[in-house]
Design a protein around this motif. Structure first.
Motif, mmCIF file in Angstrom:
data_model
loop_
_atom_site.group_PDB
_atom_site.id
_atom_site.type_symbol
_atom_site.label_atom_id
_atom_site.label_comp_id
_atom_site.label_asym_id
_atom_site.label_seq_id
_atom_site.Cartn_x
_atom_site.Cartn_y
_atom_site.Cartn_z
ATOM 1 N N THR A 179 93.931 70.326 20.512
ATOM 2 C CA THR A 179 94.625 70.244 21.802
ATOM 3 C C THR A 179 94.907 71.613 22.395
ATOM 4 O O THR A 179 94.787 71.808 23.611
ATOM 5 N N GLU A 219 102.018 65.232 26.256
ATOM 6 C CA GLU A 219 101.416 65.339 24.924
ATOM 7 C C GLU A 219 102.433 65.110 23.804
ATOM 8 O O GLU A 219 102.133 64.366 22.850
ATOM 9 N N MET A 235 102.171 62.050 21.035
ATOM 10 C CA MET A 235 102.231 62.213 19.579
ATOM 11 C C MET A 235 103.364 61.391 18.975
ATOM 12 O O MET A 235 103.209 60.794 17.902
ATOM 13 N N HIS A 260 96.835 69.032 16.742
ATOM 14 C CA HIS A 260 97.401 69.602 17.975
ATOM 15 C C HIS A 260 97.056 71.083 18.115
ATOM 16 O O HIS A 260 96.745 71.552 19.220
#
Length: 533
Positions: free
Chosen positions: A352, A392, A396, A348
């Protein structure tokens, strides 16, 4: 009224000074002014007649007052003395104005006439241009016939080349096919004959496939996929084999992630055993080889070799149920969540967050691929229905729940040999089924679509009335002569009976009995549907 005595009556005359007037005129002016003031202040009274006429002043000093003039105003409509030079010029300019208006009217009439002629000419030109363009786009029937014949010939030759020409299969794909088949043969031989050496074979293949995968994915812009969980699991297995073989927690974490998240991804990512595609072979390898290697180490390696080479695995495998290292489901899930959380947070932060702009620009990741692939499913609709800032984290969390669900049967795979072997057999069967679907359905559907398109072209060529019956491009048939449409039908009828003609005149691939042969393709070009892992 004495303050206006000095104002001239005409523009050409200078003002007459008051001091230069004779005494008679000055007294008369004074008397007139006094009479005016009396008239303004008091009621009007009859004027008293003058006893004697006033003496006539000199001609040069005559006043222009009507009361002082001998001329009567009735004799002139406009007194001559009030006319100025501007009145004379206005009378002279009237004919010029009339002439100017007439010229403007004539010019406007001529402009309207020219505009009307121009509009008429442009309309005619546009009409001719449209007709000419239509004639140009609709060629004569003979030219259209040649065009369709050439199109059909190219289609048949292209399909025939893809069907029978072995040169379309590149040398790289041939080598990939050979390597894929040999990989299955060697892997099966090692599993059955020398399972304690299988981890060497796994390490050698990993060192071969990973540089190729990095080069090809970086070249295509897919290198963000290399940070996914499956590659992290392969790294953990290498560490457990070569760096820390005595670590029990590292091994149990690797085992649960390999048999759980990594193995189930074969179904999620649709990994298929397609031997001619190096990309698909590599994707299947990184998902199925870690559980096969762990199965060989845990269930097929002798206890002596385990104790000598993998002491951590031997301690867990041969521990008593009361021991702390005899891991249950809760212990496996707990220790597996630690490396999973490390990977998830690192992914992440480094992918991300830090690569957000490149991802928005179109760089694909596993998140964007899953978001697109499962957008129509219930879980995809649920995540997409959330606000943007929560999608997001929800993704996850969904991934972690999916990983936990895949780890539930891991104690069964670890403690029992045959269920583990059955699970691996199921994974291989699933990948083989995906490969068969790819070979038969994908290639067969692609070839069948080309055949259907070719049939449509032939049908349009043979029966399309708009091609040969256009009133602008089809000449009228004279007596005793056939129309181009009839000629084209005659040509098609003659060509249908030819046996040694060109490929357009006789197309055997369009027959219904041969259309089913599309499902037996063994040679293909680069696959159009490519996996994202």
């Amino acid at each position: 009224m004495s303050d206006i005595d000095g104002i001239p009556y005409m523009k050409s005359e200078p003002p007459v000074p008051k001091t230069s007037l004779p005494p008679e005129i000055s007294s008369s002016s004074t008397h007139t002014s006094s009479m005016s003031s009396v008239t303004e202040d008091s009621p009007p009274t009859e004027p008293k007649p003058l006893d004697a006429p006033s003496p006539m002043p000199s001609p040069s000093l005559l006043s222009r007052n009507a009361s002082m003039s001998d001329f009567s105003q009735e004799d002139w409509e406009t007194p001559p003395e009030t006319l100025t030079i501007f009145d004379l010029l206005d009378n002279l300019a009237l004919p010029a104005r009339l002439e100017k208006w007439q010229l403007k009217l004539s010019a406007q009439t001529e402009r309207v006439r020219r505009q009307r002629e121009k509009l008429k000419t442009s309309t005619t030109t546009a009409k001719d241009r449209v007709v000419e363009e239509w004639r140009r786009r609709l060629p004569p029937p003979d030219e259209q016939l040649d065009k369709y014949r050439k199109r059909m010939r190219d289609s048949v030759e292209r399909l025939g080349a893809r069907w029978s020409d072995a040169k379309n299969v590149s040398a790289r794909e041939k080598l990939s096919f050979i390597a894929g088949v040999l990989n299955i043969f060697i892997s099966g031989y090692l599993v059955g004959g020398y399972p304690e050496l299988f981890y060497y074979w796994f390490t050698a293949q990993l060192c071969y496939f990973m540089p190729i995968r990095y080069y090809t994915y970086h070249k295509r812009g897919y290198h963000y996929f290399l940070a996914d969980m499956c590659y992290f699991v392969n790294l953990l297995l290498l560490l457990s084999i070569w760096v820390a073989p005595s670590s029990k927690r590292l091994f149990i974490s690797t085992y649960c992630l390999a048999y759980g998240n990594n193995a189930v991804a074969i179904a999620m990512w649709r990994n298929s055993m397609v031997f001619h595609s190096l990309d698909k072979v590599t994707s299947l390898f990184i998902h199925i080889m870690p559980p096969v290697t762990l199965h060989c180490i845990v269930h097929l390696t002798s206890p002596e070799v385990q104790q000598q080479r993998f002491p951590g695995i031997h301690a867990i495998k041969h521990s008593s149920p009361e021991s702390n290292v005899h891991y249950s489901l809760l212990g496996m899930v707990t220790w597996s969540s630690v490396p999973y959380a490390f990977w998830q947070l690192s992914y992440h932060f480094f992918i991300t967050v830090r690569r957000r702009e490149k991802i928005k620009a179109g760089r694909p990741t596993s998140y964007t691929w899953l978001r697109k692939s499962y957008a129509n499913s219930w879980i995809g609709k649920m995540i997409m229905g959330l606000p943007d800032q929560l999608q997001e984290p929800a993704f996850m969390l969904t991934q972690y729940l999916y990983a936990l669900g895949s780890m539930i049967p891991c104690p069964i795979w670890f403690w029992y040999r045959w269920p583990s072997a059955g699970f691996l057999l199921f994974l291989f069967s699933w990948s083989i089924y995906n490969g068969a679907t790819y070979y038969i359905d994908v290639f067969g559907t692609r070839f069948q679509k080309e055949l259907e398109q070719m049939k449509k072209d032939v049908a349009k060529w043979q029966t399309g009335p708009e091609v040969f019956s256009s009133p602008l491009v089809t000449p009228r048939a004279e007596e005793g002569s056939a129309t181009p449409h009839a000629k084209s039908n005659d040509i098609l009828t003659d060509n249908s009976h030819r046996r040694n003609g060109s490929s357009v005149d006789h197309i055997p691939l369009l027959d219904t009995s041969t259309a089913g042969a599309a499902t037996a393709i063994e040679m293909a070009t680069e696959d159009s549907i490519r996996e994202r892992k």
